[in-house]
Every structure is written in C-alpha cells, then in structure tokens.
Design an enzyme around this catalytic site. Structure first.
Site, PDB file in Angstrom:
ATOM      1  CE1 TYR A 124      -4.047  -1.971   0.097  1.00 31.15           C
ATOM      2  CE2 TYR A 124      -3.095  -3.105   1.307  1.00 31.15           C
ATOM      3  CZ  TYR A 124      -3.795  -3.082   0.485  1.00 31.15           C
ATOM      4  OH  TYR A 124      -4.753  -4.070   0.191  1.00 31.15           O
ATOM      5  CG  PHE A 414     -11.279  -1.160   9.471  1.00 35.23           C
ATOM      6  CD1 PHE A 414     -11.165  -0.974   8.016  1.00 35.23           C
ATOM      7  CD2 PHE A 414     -10.527  -0.799  10.289  1.00 35.23           C
ATOM      8  CE1 PHE A 414     -10.091  -0.060   7.672  1.00 35.23           C
ATOM      9  CE2 PHE A 414      -9.361   0.384  10.095  1.00 35.23           C
ATOM     10  CZ  PHE A 414      -9.441   0.702   8.569  1.00 35.23           C
TER      11      PHE A 414
END
Length: 414
Positions: A124, A414
């Site tokens: 990322y 999450f």
C-alpha cells in the site's frame, strides 16, 4: 477477454463474496447466511469488483469512518477493506484501478484521509498509505510475573464484576466512545461490532465460543474499564491446570482501570498464561508487572495505515506539541493530494495553507501518513533517505510538532 472493473449490484454479491473468500484462501463456497449478512452492511455503490467473462476475480470495498486525530478531533475517513485479487489474475493492475476509483471518489466527498489495515506490508505504500499506528501482543507467564497471589480486588476502592453480553452491549458503547475521543488513531465502533463481539450476531465463518466479560467500576461506581477474554482447558502431566487466557477486547479510560483489569485476569485461578490481544505498543502492560520480563512480545507489527487525501484539512484537524512554522512539500504521484504547504502550528491548533515559499522538508504521502498521528519520527525518516531536509533543523522542528507523548493506537480491525 477484457476485464471489467465496476461497482457491484446486489445480484453480484454471492459471486463477489466467493472471490473475496478465494483471495483470502478461505473456503470459496458462500452460504445463504453469508450473502444475507454481507447484504446488511455492504454498500454496492462503494463496493467494486473486477469481472472476467462475468466471473468476479477481484474485490474492493470502502465505507465511511471517523478516526481520532491528535487533540481529539474526529476526522472523516474513507475506510478500505475486503481487498483481494484472485491468484489467476495477479499483476494485471486490478487493485490499482479499483484504488484509483475509490480514492478519487473519497476526495470528491471531502474525506480528509483514507485508512486500511494491511494484510501485507509492501502493497500500500505505492498508493500513498503509510503505517500510522502499530500494535503489540504480549504473553504473560503469570507465575513469574511477581503479582501478589493473595490479591482479591483493586486497592483503589474500585471493584471488578463479571457481566454478560447484554450488559456489555449496554455499557460498552459509551465507554468505548470515551476511549475513542481521547485516543489518537481510534476509530468508531458500530452496533454490528458489539453484536458480533457479544454473540448476538453469530456468523458461520467465525465459530462462536462464549467469553468472559469483566467490568471495572471506580470507587464512585463509574464504569471505567471492560475486558473480554476466553480461556482454554489445559492440564499438564502432573494433573495441574496451566490454562491460557486470551484477551480479545480491552477498553480502559483510566490507568487505575487498566492496572486493575490486568491484575484481575492474571489472578484468576488455573490461569498460567495471559495473551494480551492487540494493544498499543506503550500500554501499561508489561511495566505494571513486578517482573516485566515475565511478559514476552509475541507480535509487534504495523496496524492502521493512513493515506492523506486533503493535506490542509488533515493537518488543521490535529493539535501539535509546540509552536512553530514549517513549510512542507508533499509529493503525490497520483495528483490527488500533493503540493507545498505552510503549517503554522501550536498546542491549540494549526493553520495550513498552500504556499510558494521554499520548503523546509520534502517527502511523499507515505511519509505524511506515517507521521500524521505522531508515531513516526521525521528525523528517523530523514536518516533513512525518505525525507529530504532542505532547511537545516527542519526535521527536528517537525518532530517537536508532530510527535506525541503517548503512541497512537487503533483498537479495532476492519
């Protein structure tokens, strides 16, 4: 055959979930219950899939979130999750296409940052995300810890009670909100999270074992802490119990609550080891133990990653550790968020605006994401060659501004 990247419809949800399970090496079959559950919270307008001949081969989802900045402000965030690419379709730019679509939409909505928790570290940074918080898991060897074996409750006048899931759903949300408002890096926790954590909502893909819930109340009766843990059933060859308690949730809004709850779980009969679950790297454990060496580090890893979408909004949302001015040149290859900015910071807030002044520091969005919550050192990044110091002393000035007395932490996945 061409690959079609698009938002999904409700009719795509089963195929999308199958692709997600495939990407994460879970059994690819999808039950009706899983489709119904995902349909209850997945927003098709913010959920993308890549389709090859009508079959989903990559997945991507985002949703609205708030993340607490240094100083306590709740910042609008674009939370990214459920990212996968099937092994048959790697290295074809599918993630890049879905990420570009999502970040552009988030910027258009006015989100200040994007967030994610990375399954793999190398992916990322190329999209401007930097590791903004880290997490640690400790395992405590209880007999070695040196705690008083005669301990029967907090010395401060508080008390600990075991409660059930219904009590947690009643007491937990308000307690967590107190933590979230004070803890940089914390994110909001919705009702669904509390339902899953207490067994009210049980998912086929997550087998349920009823946990113990311990609540700490202060001497005045105020709820200040909550710990959820499970225990195994392990006996050694000498017919002695050597159980391990594994903590899955720990919320404490005062040091007294934090100390008392750890002392409590280490005092439970038959518990020989305690696994802490993911905690802030500077949590009071293990230093609250008489012998901190009784706690070994099991995990120390990156956790919440941040990608700044609006530099002005993100830098003005937080407070700073000193009063100073610094000019930052932030480079963003995507063209979404870069530029040169003057930050006039103080302990009470900040003003940030685009400028043509000469920069004191030059770095990329990945570095900005890493320092935004105060965890990473600008001087350290400069030593690594990832920050260029154009004005002598600018890195030290930025460290005085951005670093925090306690490390940021995100309690949730999450």
């Amino acid at each position: 055959m061409s690959l079609d990247v698009r938002t999904i419809s409700r009719s795509d949800l089963r195929d999308w979930a199958r692709a997600l399970n495939t990407g994460f090496l879970r059994p690819p079959s999808v039950s009706d219950e899983e489709v119904a559950d995902r349909g209850s919270y997945v927003d098709p307008d913010r959920t993308q899939g890549a389709f090859d001949g009508g079959r989903c081969v990559a997945t991507f989802r985002s949703f609205s979130q708030e993340v607490t900045a240094v100083g306590g402000a709740a910042v609008a965030a674009n939370a990214i999750s459920n990212v996968s690419v099937s092994p048959t379709h790697r290295r074809r730019g599918l993630l890049g296409r879905m990420m570009a679509n999502d970040l552009a939409a988030a910027r258009e909505r006015g989100d200040a940052v994007a967030t994610l928790i990375a399954a793999e570290y190398p992916i990322y940074g190329r999209y401007g995300f930097g590791p903004a918080t880290w997490a640690t898991v400790w395992e405590v060897d209880v007999p070695r810890a040196g705690l008083d074996p005669r301990w029967s409750g907090p010395e401060c006048g508080g008390r600990i009670d075991l409660v059930d899931g219904a009590d947690v759903r009643k007491l937990g949300p308000e307690l967590y909100e107190r933590l979230r408002r004070a803890q940089p890096g914390a994110i909001g926790r919705d009702d669904r999270g509390w339902q899953i954590g207490t067994g009210l909502l049980r998912l086929d893909r997550h087998p349920w074992t009823e946990p113990f819930h311990a609540v700490y109340r202060s001497a005045s009766g105020e709820v200040e802490g909550l710990m959820t843990y499970r225990s195994d059933d392990d006996w050694n060859d000498a017919k002695m119990p050597v159980d391990t308690a594994t903590v899955s949730d720990m919320i404490a809004v005062t040091p007294a609550a934090e100390r008392a709850l750890w002392h409590f779980v280490c005092s439970v009969d038959w518990i020989a080891r305690v696994r802490s679950g993911y905690l802030a790297p500077d949590a009071l454990l293990p230093l609250l133990l008489p012998d901190p060496r009784a706690a070994r580090t099991v995990t120390y890893a990156d956790w919440l990653w941040v990608r700044v979408l609006d530099v002005v909004q993100a830098l003005q949302a937080r407070t700073y550790g000193a009063e100073a001015k610094v000019v930052l040149e932030v480079r963003d290859g995507s063209g979404l968020s870069g530029g040169r900015f003057r930050l006039d910071a103080s302990r009470d807030g900040a003003s940030c605006r685009p400028t043509t002044e000469n920069p004191g520091l030059v770095f990329g969005l990945t570095e900005l994401g890493a320092i935004w919550l105060g965890d990473e050192s600008v001087a350290r990044l400069a030593a690594l060659g990832r920050v260029t110091e154009e004005r002598p002393g600018a890195a030290a000035t930025a460290d005085a501004l951005f670093r925090t007395s306690r490390r940021p932490w995100c309690p949730d996945m999450f």
